[in-house]
Scaffold this active site. Structure first.
Site, PDB file in Angstrom:
ATOM      1  N   GLN A   1     -17.823  -8.865  26.924  1.00 44.38           N
ATOM      2  CA  GLN A   1     -16.886  -9.466  27.882  1.00 44.38           C
ATOM      3  C   GLN A   1     -16.174 -10.691  27.322  1.00 44.38           C
ATOM      4  O   GLN A   1     -15.324 -11.265  27.995  1.00 44.38           O
ATOM      5  CB  GLN A   1     -17.635  -9.874  29.161  1.00 44.38           C
ATOM      6  CG  GLN A   1     -18.119  -8.716  29.998  1.00 44.38           C
ATOM      7  CD  GLN A   1     -16.969  -7.899  30.586  1.00 44.38           C
ATOM      8  OE1 GLN A   1     -15.862  -8.392  30.776  1.00 44.38           O
ATOM      9  NE2 GLN A   1     -17.235  -6.641  30.867  1.00 44.38           N
TER      10      GLN A   1
ATOM     11  N   LYS B   1     -12.430  -2.994  25.583  1.00 44.21           N
ATOM     12  CA  LYS B   1     -12.387  -4.130  26.519  1.00 44.21           C
ATOM     13  C   LYS B   1     -11.412  -5.200  26.040  1.00 44.21           C
ATOM     14  O   LYS B   1     -11.300  -6.260  26.638  1.00 44.21           O
ATOM     15  CB  LYS B   1     -13.779  -4.732  26.681  1.00 44.21           C
ATOM     16  CG  LYS B   1     -14.741  -3.790  27.414  1.00 44.21           C
ATOM     17  CD  LYS B   1     -15.995  -4.506  27.804  1.00 44.21           C
ATOM     18  CE  LYS B   1     -17.074  -3.552  28.251  1.00 44.21           C
ATOM     19  NZ  LYS B   1     -16.884  -3.068  29.617  1.00 44.21           N
TER      20      LYS B   1
ATOM     21  N   CYS C   1     -23.465  -2.071  36.510  1.00 49.71           N
ATOM     22  CA  CYS C   1     -24.337  -1.867  35.329  1.00 49.71           C
ATOM     23  C   CYS C   1     -25.295  -3.040  35.110  1.00 49.71           C
ATOM     24  O   CYS C   1     -25.702  -3.315  33.969  1.00 49.71           O
ATOM     25  CB  CYS C   1     -23.531  -1.626  34.050  1.00 49.71           C
ATOM     26  SG  CYS C   1     -22.733  -0.036  33.993  1.00 49.71           S
TER      27      CYS C   1
ATOM     28  N   ASP D   1     -24.444 -10.124  23.192  1.00 47.50           N
ATOM     29  CA  ASP D   1     -23.605  -9.067  23.744  1.00 47.50           C
ATOM     30  C   ASP D   1     -22.243  -9.700  24.032  1.00 47.50           C
ATOM     31  O   ASP D   1     -22.079 -10.417  25.026  1.00 47.50           O
ATOM     32  CB  ASP D   1     -24.268  -8.538  25.027  1.00 47.50           C
ATOM     33  CG  ASP D   1     -23.385  -7.561  25.769  1.00 47.50           C
ATOM     34  OD1 ASP D   1     -22.265  -7.292  25.304  1.00 47.50           O
ATOM     35  OD2 ASP D   1     -23.833  -7.064  26.832  1.00 47.50           O
TER      36      ASP D   1
ATOM     37  N   HIS E   1     -26.352  -6.812  31.164  1.00 50.02           N
ATOM     38  CA  HIS E   1     -25.823  -5.453  31.358  1.00 50.02           C
ATOM     39  C   HIS E   1     -26.932  -4.476  30.949  1.00 50.02           C
ATOM     40  O   HIS E   1     -27.725  -4.786  30.044  1.00 50.02           O
ATOM     41  CB  HIS E   1     -24.610  -5.295  30.450  1.00 50.02           C
ATOM     42  CG  HIS E   1     -23.827  -4.034  30.644  1.00 50.02           C
ATOM     43  ND1 HIS E   1     -24.231  -2.826  30.135  1.00 50.02           N
ATOM     44  CD2 HIS E   1     -22.657  -3.798  31.264  1.00 50.02           C
ATOM     45  CE1 HIS E   1     -23.330  -1.901  30.431  1.00 50.02           C
ATOM     46  NE2 HIS E   1     -22.366  -2.469  31.123  1.00 50.02           N
TER      47      HIS E   1
HETATM   48  N1  PLP Z   1     -22.198  -5.393  27.812  1.00 46.87           N
HETATM   49  C1  PLP Z   1     -21.383  -5.849  28.762  1.00 46.87           C
HETATM   50  C2  PLP Z   1     -21.503  -7.281  29.223  1.00 46.87           C
HETATM   51  C3  PLP Z   1     -20.430  -5.006  29.335  1.00 46.87           C
HETATM   52  O1  PLP Z   1     -19.642  -5.454  30.298  1.00 46.87           O
HETATM   53  C4  PLP Z   1     -20.360  -3.666  28.872  1.00 46.87           C
HETATM   54  C5  PLP Z   1     -19.414  -2.710  29.492  1.00 46.87           C
HETATM   55  O2  PLP Z   1     -19.287  -2.612  30.669  1.00 46.87           O
HETATM   56  C6  PLP Z   1     -21.236  -3.255  27.869  1.00 46.87           C
HETATM   57  C7  PLP Z   1     -22.136  -4.148  27.358  1.00 46.87           C
HETATM   58  C8  PLP Z   1     -21.207  -1.858  27.331  1.00 46.87           C
HETATM   59  O3  PLP Z   1     -20.007  -1.585  26.694  1.00 46.87           O
HETATM   60  P1  PLP Z   1     -19.676  -0.097  26.239  1.00 46.87           P
HETATM   61  O4  PLP Z   1     -19.850   0.757  27.461  1.00 46.87           O
HETATM   62  O5  PLP Z   1     -18.279  -0.153  25.759  1.00 46.87           O
HETATM   63  O6  PLP Z   1     -20.646   0.270  25.168  1.00 46.87           O
END
Ligand code: PLP
Length: 407
Positions: free
Chosen positions: A201, A224, A365, A198, A121
């Protein structure tokens, strides 16, 4: 295993009973953000109604109550992630901030390597790109064939002794695959690298134990996993958090200060600048309780039922390709696909217009992967415990009509 009682679950989400031009919404965008169940919104409202107070610094009754909420939330997150100590949980605005905090605070030297996968991401790629630029470290990208999944042996070949940081997703938002985090941590630790996971998900759809995984850092966002927006957490091993340079300085981060310099507070306060968001923290506690009441095996089985139905129907259509392994069991609650010749935005709008089906479109993203693979964009449907087979059928019906119209 008792199957999920979807009707009872759905009763906690009033928006699912709110008609949109005569149809109930089919919310298939939970990988982006989940809906919030009633106990979560109620907990936030009740906390706000009970009064304000600055957690950790005001000693009047309302201040003490806010501090108790902060401590309750920290302990709830510790237990949820199976961390060793509550001080290893740092509250931030979300996974993005957590990953930026780590990437801006780790000391790297010229020539050190940060190893990331090719399916990160943006939130787990851009901060490392900047760190590499600033410290003259190198950024190495380990490419993954998303159709066959992650290959631990190939990854290990990229782990030479220059690698100081490994940054990986626990579960990919691009294709839903889960990475063998424990194996990656073991291999990375052998070369002395720290592993930043990370977890955005992963949390909420499967149990997570940072200790069993051996993760050094683990980032998550509560929106999430049925919780409030604008709040997340960073788990960090105590000795590493102690050495992490704060991203923000100010109130809450110091024990004392002169006009020249501060004496920083111990972690976690040192890394939590500003007044903590007590109302949201109450929602975090409620979300952890709500998610924790679900049987993980039943959640997994439910997501697989939905994903299998979507996959079988979509793969039968002309012009449709999946991003990720064909086996739905390898993709959790995510089915990401594109229909050749149909811009994803048009398809997403049509789904919303015709069937009140809400999906995510675009580059999800993960822009770098789409650019490297020459895939223009895609439509991602993502499922949660409140979704039904009827909603999947509405999704595939619209895609079928579009694919056959131009096919
Ligand atoms: N990492 C992953 C795999 C994600 O799916 C997301 C959100 O779409 C993020 C990081 C970023 O999360 P946030 O926008 O809540 O900071």
């Amino acid at each position: 295993m008792t199957p999920l009682d979807t009707a009872r679950i759905r009763a906690d989400f009033p928006v699912l009973a709110t008609h949109q031009r005569g149809r109930l919404p089919a919310y298939l965008d939970s990988a982006c953000t989940t809906l919030r169940p009633e106990p979560v919104t109620r907990a936030i409202a009740e906390r706000a109604r009970a009064g304000a107070g600055c957690p950790g610094r005001a000693y009047h009754r309302l201040g003490r109550e806010a501090t108790a909420t902060l401590e309750e939330a920290r302990e709830a997150v510790r237990a949820f992630l199976d961390a060793g100590r509550a001080e290893e949980v740092v509250f931030v605005r979300g996974a993005t901030e957590a990953l930026n905090l780590v990437a801006s605070g780790l000391p790297l030297r010229p020539g050190d390597t940060v190893l990331v996968t090719g399916i990160e991401h943006n939130s787990n790629l851009l901060p490392w790109q900047r760190l590499a630029r600033r410290s003259a470290a190198r950024l190495r990208v380990h490419r993954i064939d998303v159709a066959t999944g992650f290959d631990p042996a190939a990854f290990a070949r990229d782990l030479d002794p220059s690698v100081r940081v490994v940054a990986i997703p626990h579960v990919s938002n691009l294709c839903g695959i889960e990475l063998p985090v424990a194996d990656v941590c073991e291999a990375a630790h052998r070369v002395g690298a720290v592993v930043v996971v990370d977890g955005a998900q992963a949390v909420g759809t499967r149990p997570v134990s940072v200790r069993a995984l051996g993760a050094d850092f683990y980032a998550l966002s509560f929106h999430k996993m049925m919780g409030p927006g604008g709040i997340g957490a960073l788990y960090g091993r105590a000795d590493l958090l102690d050495r992490l340079e704060p991203l923000l300085l100010g109130g809450n981060t110091v024990d004392d200060a002169t006009y020249e310099s501060p004496t920083l507070a111990p972690v976690p306060a040192r890394l939590e600048a500003g007044v903590p968001a007590a109302d949201l923290l109450a929602g975090v506690v409620a979300a952890i309780r709500w998610v924790g009441a679900l049987d993980p095996a039943a959640v997994r089985a439910h997501l697989l039922d939905l994903n299998r139905a979507a996959t079988v129907a979509l793969l039968a259509l002309p012009r449709v390709s999946l991003i990720g392994p064909p086996d739905p069991a390898a993709r959790g609650g995510i089915v990401n696909f594109h229909v050749r010749g149909v811009p994803s935005r048009d398809l997403a709008l049509l789904l919303d217009d015709r069937e009140a089906v809400m999906v995510r479109h675009g580059k999800q993203c993960v822009h770098a992967w789409y650019r490297a693979e020459g895939v223009p964009d895609s439509v991602r449907a993502s499922f949660a415990v409140y979704n039904t087979l009827d909603e999947v059928e509405r999704l595939t019906r619209v895609v079928r009509s579009v694919a056959s119209m131009i096919g």
